[in-house]
Design an enzyme around this catalytic site. Structure first.
Site, short mmCIF file in Angstrom:
data_model
loop_
_atom_site.label_atom_id
_atom_site.label_comp_id
_atom_site.label_asym_id
_atom_site.label_seq_id
_atom_site.Cartn_x
_atom_site.Cartn_y
_atom_site.Cartn_z
N ILE A 27 0.84 -1.21 0.00
CA ILE A 27 0.00 0.00 0.00
C ILE A 27 0.88 1.26 0.00
O ILE A 27 1.72 1.41 0.87
CB ILE A 27 -0.92 0.05 1.25
CG1 ILE A 27 -1.77 -1.21 1.34
CG2 ILE A 27 -1.78 1.30 1.24
CD1 ILE A 27 -2.60 -1.28 2.61
N LYS A 85 5.23 -0.11 12.88
CA LYS A 85 4.63 0.62 11.75
C LYS A 85 3.95 1.90 12.25
O LYS A 85 4.01 2.94 11.59
CB LYS A 85 3.64 -0.29 11.03
CG LYS A 85 4.33 -1.47 10.33
CD LYS A 85 3.32 -2.54 9.94
CE LYS A 85 3.98 -3.71 9.24
NZ LYS A 85 3.09 -4.87 9.09
N1 LIG Z 1 3.85 -10.22 9.52
C1 LIG Z 1 3.46 -9.00 8.90
C2 LIG Z 1 4.12 -8.89 7.56
C3 LIG Z 1 4.06 -7.54 6.96
O1 LIG Z 1 4.78 -6.60 7.67
C4 LIG Z 1 1.95 -8.98 8.76
O2 LIG Z 1 1.30 -9.98 9.09
O3 LIG Z 1 1.37 -7.97 8.39
NA NA Z 2 3.67 0.58 2.03
#
Ligand SMILES: N[C@@H](CCO)C(=O)O
Ligand code: NA
Ligand SMILES: NC(=O)c1ccc[n+]([C@@H]2O[C@H](COP(=O)([O-])OP(=O)(O)OC[C@H]3O[C@@H](n4cnc5c(N)ncnc54)[C@H](O)[C@@H]3O)[C@@H](O)[C@H]2O)c1
EC number: 1.1.1.3
Length: 430
Positions: free
Chosen positions: A140, A209
């Site tokens: 994304i 994130k």
């Molecule tokens: N393990 C992560 C992978 C992507 O960062 C998820 O399930 O989103």
């Molecule tokens: Na991204």
């Protein structure tokens, strides 16, 4: 007309050849002509650093490109792609690449959320690009829109489902009749969850994130340690069923918001009203909802994990870095000028749904409501089910309250004689 000189090829070093690295290599090798036209110069995959070059690999990976000497590979590169994961040696290799004048592209959210500023500062000093679109919500486009497209706006809030594994697990609990452990096992079998699912299930991946997104959105340095984090381990099938009964879906949310007092960043499971766009995000998909003063609400939706989707974001970054090599210039650097204060977790303001089992006696509801009110928390709705075996279940939904007030309220309610059990306390967001 003179024939233009063919541009010098750019040497691209790939560090790591796992789920993402294999797909990055495939795209660089199979789409070379298009990528060269878009970048303005051929992208020559100079080598792929792996731990064990003798291991069998996907047929798309030329054995001649494999090397166990990552240091030497980095030394001669124009662009270094890091998809190894982990803190070291990824950090050291990226720093060496930057100091050697290479642009770098990484998918490593764990590293960026812990020590991004060291890398951003090094890239700034060396005058090279550092790109990391794949680090947040995989395919994304979200890093670039927040960093560049919204650079003229004022972002108020970012609300996202940024971990595919936990979204899949919660979805399976809601629709597939699985309990948490069964759904996690299924996510592992499907390749969504990491071999050690702790980073997903306990919210570390989403917190990394959230830290990256909050830093970009609020021009303020936020690291993984600044994020209040709670995973989905405590969510039961009963919670998911009750959520549906009260018109909600349970989602693991990453929330970054800016108030008059400062910036609050948190990751926790929450009830999302079924008519909110995030409630409709199913399976391993991700979505990020951004609210900005000028733009209003924006929604970004797509695949947040998986080799090929993630490689799409990585290779997009490689093309951007390559264009700068060819044409000159540089992408944006870290922006932390706003330096907003980071608020403690208990300053967050949200609504709550509290489920409790009480003795089925006259006046109990009034007693509970009285204690809640005494703590300055206002009740929006109350539902009662039962009685069964002398107890009834109460489901209270509150108006917005401070986390600290709610915690004090719950502690007081727990001590009431007719209260048998506080079954669950879930935030309501969206
Ligand atoms: N393990 C992560 C992978 C992507 O960062 C998820 O399930 O989103
Ligand atoms: Na991204
Ligand atoms: N898989 C996804 O869906 C996804 C999505 C977004 C971001 N990411 C990120 O991308 C990165 C890679 O993820 P992945 O899923 O491809 O992991 P992976 O475990 O499949 O691949 C990593 C590879 O790097 C290799 N490696 C590790 N240390 C090495 C070293 N010192 N020298 C050489 N090779 C080394 C490993 O052997 C492995 O093959 C991670 O930072 C991850 O967080 C992954």
């Amino acid at each position: 007309m003179p024939v233009p000189e063919p541009a010098r090829g750019l040497r691209v070093a790939l560090l790591g050849c796992g789920v993402v690295g294999t797909e990055v290599a495939r795209m660089l090798l199979e789409q070379g002509t298009d990528l060269a036209a878009r970048a303005g110069a051929p992208l020559e995959l100079a080598g792929i650093a792996v731990r064990d070059a003798s291991r069998p690999r996907d047929a798309a990976i030329p054995r001649a490109l494999l090397t166990e000497d990552a240091e030497s590979l980095v030394a001669g590169a124009d662009i270094v792609i890091e998809v190894m994961g982990g803190l070291e040696p990824a950090r050291g290799l990226l720093l060496r690449a930057i100091e050697g004048g290479a642009a770098v592209v990484t998918a490593n959210k764990a590293l960026l959320a812990v020590d991004g500023p060291t890398l951003y500062k090094a890239a700034d000093s060396a005058g090279v690009d550092i790109y990391y679109e794949a680090a947040v919500a995989g395919a994304i486009p979200i890093v670039r829109p927040v960093r560049e497209s919204l650079a003229g706006d004022h972002v108020r809030r970012v609300l996202g489902i940024v971990n595919g594994t936990t979204n899949y697990v919660l979805d399976q609990m809601a629709t597939g009749g699985l309990d948490l452990d069964g759904a996690v096992r299924q996510a592992q079998e499907l390749g969504y969850a990491e071999a050690d699912p702790t980073a997903d299930v306990d919210g570390y991946d989403a917190a990394a994130k959230a830290a990256i997104l909050a830093s970009l959105a609020f021009h303020t340095r936020v690291s993984a340690d600044d994020v209040a984090r709670e995973g989905i381990r405590g969510i039961t099938s009963d919670d998911v069923a009750w959520a549906a009964r009260t018109g909600h879906a349970v989602k693991l949310l990453a929330i970054a918001e800016q108030t008059g007092e400062g910036v609050s960043v948190r990751v926790h499971p929450a009830l999302v009203p079924i008519d909110h766009p995030l409630a409709g995000v199913k399976g391993a998909f991700n979505a990020v909802f951004v609210e900005a003063d000028g733009a209003g609400p924006l929604m970004f939706y797509g695949q947040g994990a998986g080799g090929r989707p993630t490689a799409s974001a990585v290779v997009g970054d490689v093309v951007s870095a390559a264009r700068h090599r060819v044409l000159g210039g540089k992408g944006p650097q870290e922006s932390t000028y706003a330096a907003r204060p980071l608020l403690p977790p208990d300053a967050a303001v949200t609504r709550y749904q509290v489920r409790l089992r009480v003795a089925d006696l006259p006046g109990v509801l009034a007693q509970v409501a009285g204690v809640v009110g005494d703590h300055g928390v206002s009740i929006d709705t109350v539902r009662q089910t039962g009685p069964s075996e002398g107890t009834a279940e109460l489901v209270l939904t509150t108006h917005a309250a401070r986390e600290a007030s709610l915690a004090a309220t719950i502690a007081a309610v727990r001590t009431l004689e007719p209260v048998r059990e506080i079954t669950s306390v879930l935030r309501v967001e969206g």
